[in-house]
Design a protein around this motif. Structure first.
Motif, PDB file in Angstrom:
ATOM      1  N   LEU A 190     -11.007  79.188 -12.742  1.00  0.00           N
ATOM      2  CA  LEU A 190     -10.202  77.731 -12.668  1.00  0.00           C
ATOM      3  C   LEU A 190     -10.405  76.561 -13.732  1.00  0.00           C
ATOM      4  O   LEU A 190      -9.242  75.708 -13.311  1.00  0.00           O
ATOM      5  CB  LEU A 190     -11.618  77.044 -11.922  1.00  0.00           C
ATOM      6  N   ASN A 191     -10.554  77.000 -14.801  1.00  0.00           N
ATOM      7  CA  ASN A 191     -10.460  76.329 -15.769  1.00  0.00           C
ATOM      8  C   ASN A 191      -9.746  76.811 -16.990  1.00  0.00           C
ATOM      9  O   ASN A 191     -10.838  76.974 -17.728  1.00  0.00           O
ATOM     10  CB  ASN A 191     -11.645  75.063 -16.461  1.00  0.00           C
ATOM     11  N   TYR A 216      -2.951  79.624 -12.727  1.00  0.00           N
ATOM     12  CA  TYR A 216      -4.642  79.178 -12.230  1.00  0.00           C
ATOM     13  C   TYR A 216      -4.316  77.804 -11.584  1.00  0.00           C
ATOM     14  O   TYR A 216      -4.801  78.078 -10.796  1.00  0.00           O
ATOM     15  CB  TYR A 216      -4.886  79.130 -13.033  1.00  0.00           C
ATOM     16  N   ARG A 217      -3.574  76.966 -11.145  1.00  0.00           N
ATOM     17  CA  ARG A 217      -3.396  75.971 -10.768  1.00  0.00           C
ATOM     18  C   ARG A 217      -3.825  76.043  -9.055  1.00  0.00           C
ATOM     19  O   ARG A 217      -3.175  76.563  -8.589  1.00  0.00           O
ATOM     20  CB  ARG A 217      -2.665  75.033 -10.942  1.00  0.00           C
ATOM     21  N   LEU A 218      -4.606  74.922  -8.473  1.00  0.00           N
ATOM     22  CA  LEU A 218      -5.035  75.318  -7.079  1.00  0.00           C
ATOM     23  C   LEU A 218      -4.863  74.062  -6.845  1.00  0.00           C
ATOM     24  O   LEU A 218      -4.350  72.877  -7.163  1.00  0.00           O
ATOM     25  CB  LEU A 218      -6.454  75.147  -7.352  1.00  0.00           C
ATOM     26  N   PRO A 219      -4.482  73.829  -4.902  1.00  0.00           N
ATOM     27  CA  PRO A 219      -3.937  72.756  -4.557  1.00  0.00           C
ATOM     28  C   PRO A 219      -5.035  71.394  -4.722  1.00  0.00           C
ATOM     29  O   PRO A 219      -6.127  72.097  -4.829  1.00  0.00           O
ATOM     30  CB  PRO A 219      -4.004  73.103  -3.033  1.00  0.00           C
ATOM     31  N   ALA A 220      -4.942  70.381  -4.460  1.00  0.00           N
ATOM     32  CA  ALA A 220      -5.738  69.800  -4.199  1.00  0.00           C
ATOM     33  C   ALA A 220      -6.928  69.314  -3.564  1.00  0.00           C
ATOM     34  O   ALA A 220      -8.139  68.682  -3.188  1.00  0.00           O
ATOM     35  CB  ALA A 220      -5.502  67.709  -4.484  1.00  0.00           C
ATOM     36  N   ARG A 350     -19.755  76.855 -15.923  1.00  0.00           N
ATOM     37  CA  ARG A 350     -19.545  76.167 -14.917  1.00  0.00           C
ATOM     38  C   ARG A 350     -19.593  77.752 -13.841  1.00  0.00           C
ATOM     39  O   ARG A 350     -17.916  77.515 -14.000  1.00  0.00           O
ATOM     40  CB  ARG A 350     -19.408  75.279 -14.571  1.00  0.00           C
ATOM     41  N   ALA A 351     -20.572  78.436 -13.729  1.00  0.00           N
ATOM     42  CA  ALA A 351     -19.829  79.513 -12.853  1.00  0.00           C
ATOM     43  C   ALA A 351     -19.846  79.165 -11.081  1.00  0.00           C
ATOM     44  O   ALA A 351     -21.574  79.484 -10.915  1.00  0.00           O
ATOM     45  CB  ALA A 351     -20.161  80.891 -13.442  1.00  0.00           C
ATOM     46  N   ALA A 352     -19.323  79.721 -10.282  1.00  0.00           N
ATOM     47  CA  ALA A 352     -19.886  79.788  -9.059  1.00  0.00           C
ATOM     48  C   ALA A 352     -19.301  81.481  -9.126  1.00  0.00           C
ATOM     49  O   ALA A 352     -18.982  81.747  -9.179  1.00  0.00           O
ATOM     50  CB  ALA A 352     -18.342  78.953  -7.912  1.00  0.00           C
ATOM     51  N   TYR A 353     -20.965  81.482  -7.925  1.00  0.00           N
ATOM     52  CA  TYR A 353     -20.437  83.018  -7.753  1.00  0.00           C
ATOM     53  C   TYR A 353     -20.760  83.414  -5.629  1.00  0.00           C
ATOM     54  O   TYR A 353     -21.323  82.483  -5.488  1.00  0.00           O
ATOM     55  CB  TYR A 353     -21.751  83.819  -7.806  1.00  0.00           C
ATOM     56  N   GLY A 377     -12.032  71.873  -7.822  1.00  0.00           N
ATOM     57  CA  GLY A 377     -12.440  70.152  -7.680  1.00  0.00           C
ATOM     58  C   GLY A 377     -13.975  69.218  -7.764  1.00  0.00           C
ATOM     59  O   GLY A 377     -13.645  68.511  -8.211  1.00  0.00           O
ATOM     60  N   LYS A 378     -14.557  70.884  -7.552  1.00  0.00           N
ATOM     61  CA  LYS A 378     -16.095  70.330  -7.842  1.00  0.00           C
ATOM     62  C   LYS A 378     -16.322  70.499  -9.055  1.00  0.00           C
ATOM     63  O   LYS A 378     -17.492  70.057  -9.959  1.00  0.00           O
ATOM     64  CB  LYS A 378     -16.604  71.463  -7.282  1.00  0.00           C
ATOM     65  N   GLY A 379     -15.414  70.881 -10.022  1.00  0.00           N
ATOM     66  CA  GLY A 379     -15.333  71.606 -11.669  1.00  0.00           C
ATOM     67  C   GLY A 379     -15.758  72.832 -11.981  1.00  0.00           C
ATOM     68  O   GLY A 379     -16.459  72.749 -13.591  1.00  0.00           O
ATOM     69  N   TYR A 380     -16.436  73.532 -11.360  1.00  0.00           N
ATOM     70  CA  TYR A 380     -16.408  74.989 -11.675  1.00  0.00           C
ATOM     71  C   TYR A 380     -15.933  75.402 -12.950  1.00  0.00           C
ATOM     72  O   TYR A 380     -14.384  75.527 -12.138  1.00  0.00           O
ATOM     73  CB  TYR A 380     -16.385  75.603 -10.705  1.00  0.00           C
ATOM     74  N   ASP A 381     -15.779  75.975 -13.629  1.00  0.00           N
ATOM     75  CA  ASP A 381     -14.683  76.455 -14.423  1.00  0.00           C
ATOM     76  C   ASP A 381     -14.143  77.878 -14.176  1.00  0.00           C
ATOM     77  O   ASP A 381     -13.349  78.201 -14.557  1.00  0.00           O
ATOM     78  CB  ASP A 381     -15.622  77.397 -16.217  1.00  0.00           C
ATOM     79  N   VAL A 382     -14.940  78.822 -13.086  1.00  0.00           N
ATOM     80  CA  VAL A 382     -14.245  80.555 -13.166  1.00  0.00           C
ATOM     81  C   VAL A 382     -15.482  80.738 -12.139  1.00  0.00           C
ATOM     82  O   VAL A 382     -16.717  80.119 -11.641  1.00  0.00           O
ATOM     83  CB  VAL A 382     -15.035  80.978 -14.295  1.00  0.00           C
ATOM     84  N   PHE A 383     -15.109  81.660 -10.744  1.00  0.00           N
ATOM     85  CA  PHE A 383     -14.835  81.731  -9.339  1.00  0.00           C
ATOM     86  C   PHE A 383     -15.540  83.364  -9.707  1.00  0.00           C
ATOM     87  O   PHE A 383     -14.677  84.242 -10.270  1.00  0.00           O
ATOM     88  CB  PHE A 383     -14.520  81.409  -8.308  1.00  0.00           C
ATOM     89  N   ASN A 384     -17.019  84.017  -9.579  1.00  0.00           N
ATOM     90  CA  ASN A 384     -16.805  85.523  -9.882  1.00  0.00           C
ATOM     91  C   ASN A 384     -17.436  85.711  -8.483  1.00  0.00           C
ATOM     92  O   ASN A 384     -17.585  85.166  -7.378  1.00  0.00           O
ATOM     93  CB  ASN A 384     -18.348  85.540 -10.638  1.00  0.00           C
ATOM     94  N   ALA A 385     -16.771  87.322  -8.267  1.00  0.00           N
ATOM     95  CA  ALA A 385     -17.443  88.310  -7.259  1.00  0.00           C
ATOM     96  C   ALA A 385     -16.621  89.497  -7.146  1.00  0.00           C
ATOM     97  O   ALA A 385     -16.745  89.354  -8.345  1.00  0.00           O
ATOM     98  CB  ALA A 385     -15.645  87.573  -5.947  1.00  0.00           C
TER      99      ALA A 385
END
Ligand code: NHW
Ligand code: EN5
Length: 431
Positions: A190-191, A216-220, A350-353, A377-385
């Motif tokens: 994400l970042n 890696y840019r995402l919509p607003a 900052r990771a979201a899982y 948008g919430k400022g996470y650096d990476v999204f893990n799954a």
């Protein structure tokens, strides 16, 4: 090899898939037969119960894990579960204080080891298995390789058995006898700039930083109509959707309404859950149409707007459940930062899982794209799954890349036929 695990009621590598039937490994026991005395620790240590509600004691567990818990293979990152997260993870409905087991040094009282269990209704090949989920096993780095972990495991087993529970589920990055399923971690930048700076990822050959950021840019904003944070009154609907969806998997968890409220109601920096509310989607659509109509010349508006009398409220909601709820999809993720070890500038990733998700009529890829958008948008650096459930269907398209870490799933005192499962057959997520 496996001096401890070779002696435990777990599937062994020598077990042949063909002669395995589902069921307990140990002969059934009664609570009366369970040892009443705690296991013996080396003489300089004592058992304690960690009261996770006490701000000081949760801080002690937090600090032990912050300094000593799981790292990646190159010791560049260490999980940094927050105190608020630990309070959530360790106190679901039916939690037992004596399943929050600590070891302290006599005299100094310093907390040097921990293990925890929480109750969970596991389903294995459709059969309910009352169980605990074991997590947060940790021994201070200085006390490693002294065979303390087997003592912690035997002690929590005893305390769980004393309450008439004989099975457990747990995950680990290491291979032990014997995984019921092996999963892989996937990561979605994400970042990317920060991820590259901390060497979580590297700049791909023939890619510039600018091109990587653009990739890696995402919509607003999110695209799914009717997507909103879950609220308390959604609990019954989410429970029904979730259990219905999870029933297809060979190893999963079944949730009561109380458990759904606990595990899914949003808590900032702990867990985020969004639902797709078909009624809200319809309202949004009507608003959009009428605002579009206002752009038109006078008179054309009436023709463009939908007849608002046709608000047969539950239109799209009818696709899934017998109840009158308008909730049709669920998507959730939890917050688990990692400490960045030995970096000058950055100290936290900052990771979201990804947590449990029920697509319903919403395409899973679209729902996950919205989860990525929200997390960015919430400022996470990476999204893990993980690659479990139906996740393989979106990972590549949404620009996840495979990580260098694996996650093995285990059952204690339960044999399952035809294991290891394929990740797509697995419907269980531990924190
Ligand atoms: S997995 C995360 C575990 N924690 C960490 O990796 C943190 C960093 N490492 C440490 O703190 C999520 C230590 O290295 C630990 C081991 C404490 C891991 N699971 O004391 P010794 C969980 O929390 C075996 C299970 O000398 P140590 C799930 C190892 O194979 N076993 O090692 C936890 C060996 O046995 P073997 C593990 O390095 C599930 C023995 O421990 C393991 O000082 C627990 C060596 O012990 C692991 N992650 O401490 C099981 N890592 O047979 C629950 C190593 O090979 C079972 N080992 O000789 C169910 C219980 C409830 C039943 C209820 C019915
Ligand atoms: C109990 N609930 O190894 C869990 N993490 O891939 C306990 N790798 O973050 C067990 N090594 O691949 C947990 N970046 C087991 C996991 C332990 C932690 C772990 C792995 C999972 C991880 C990262 C960093 C690697 C650093 C060097 C990784 C590559 C990402 C890249 C992003 C862009 C697209 C390609 C991939």
């Amino acid at each position: 090899k496996y001096a401890f695990w070779g002696s435990q009621p777990v599937m062994q590598f020598s077990d042949e898939a063909k002669d395995v039937e589902d069921g307990p490994i140990d002969a059934p026991k009664t609570v009366e037969e369970v040892r009443k005395e705690p296991y013996t620790l080396p003489s300089s240590f004592v058992w304690c119960e960690c009261n996770i509600n006490d701000p000081h004691e949760v801080q002690e567990v937090y600090t032990l894990l912050h300094n000593n818990y799981v790292e990646d293979d190159d010791a560049m990152f260490r999980f940094n579960y927050s105190p608020e997260f630990l309070q959530w993870a360790l106190q679901p409905p039916g939690y037992q204080r004596d399943w929050h087991v600590g070891v302290r040094v006599k005299g100094s009282n310093k907390l040097v080891a921990f293990i925890s269990g929480i109750p969970a209704s596991i389903r294995a090949n459709g059969k309910p298995v009352p169980a605990v989920e074991i997590n947060f096993l940790c021994v201070l780095k200085k006390l490693r390789s002294k065979r303390l972990a087997p003592v912690l495991i035997k002690e929590i087993t005893r305390r769980v058995n004393l309450r008439g529970i004989w099975q457990a589920a747990y995950t680990a990055g290491v291979v032990l006898p014997r995984p019921v399923c092996g999963c892989r971690y996937w990561h979605r930048s994400l970042n990317p700039k920060k991820l590259i700076e901390v060497r979580f990822s590297s700049l791909q050959p023939r890619m510039t930083m600018a091109r990587t950021i653009k990739l890696y840019r995402l919509p607003a904003s999110t695209t799914t109509p009717g997507l909103r944070p879950m609220e308390a009154h959604d609990t019954a609907a989410v429970t029904e959707l979730l259990n219905g969806h999870l029933a297809q998997f060979k190893l999963t968890q079944h949730f009561s309404e109380d458990e759904v409220a606990h595990w899914f109601l949003p808590q900032p920096l702990v867990v985020d859950t969004y639902v797709v509310d078909s009624q809200l989607a319809q309202q949004q659509q009507q608003q959009q149409q009428s605002s579009e109509a206002q752009q038109l010349p006078a008179g054309a508006a009436d023709a463009a707007a939908p007849s608002s009398s046709s608000s047969s409220s539950n239109g799209a909601g009818s696709s899934s459940s017998s109840s009158s709820s308008s909730i049709v999809s669920v998507v959730s993720f939890y917050t688990l930062p990692s400490s960045v070890l030995g970096h000058e500038e950055h100290n936290e990733l900052r990771a979201a899982y990804m947590f449990y998700t029920v697509p319903g009529p919403t395409p899973l890829t679209q729902l996950m794209q919205d989860a990525l958008t929200l997390a960015a948008g919430k400022g996470y650096d990476v999204f893990n799954a993980l690659d479990l459930m139906d996740n393989a269907s979106f990972l590549k398209e949404l620009k996840f890349g495979i990580g260098d870490g694996a996650l093995q799933y285990y059952l204690y005192n339960w044999r399952m036929a035809n294991t290891p499962l394929q990740p797509k057959e697995l419907g269980l997520i531990l924190l």
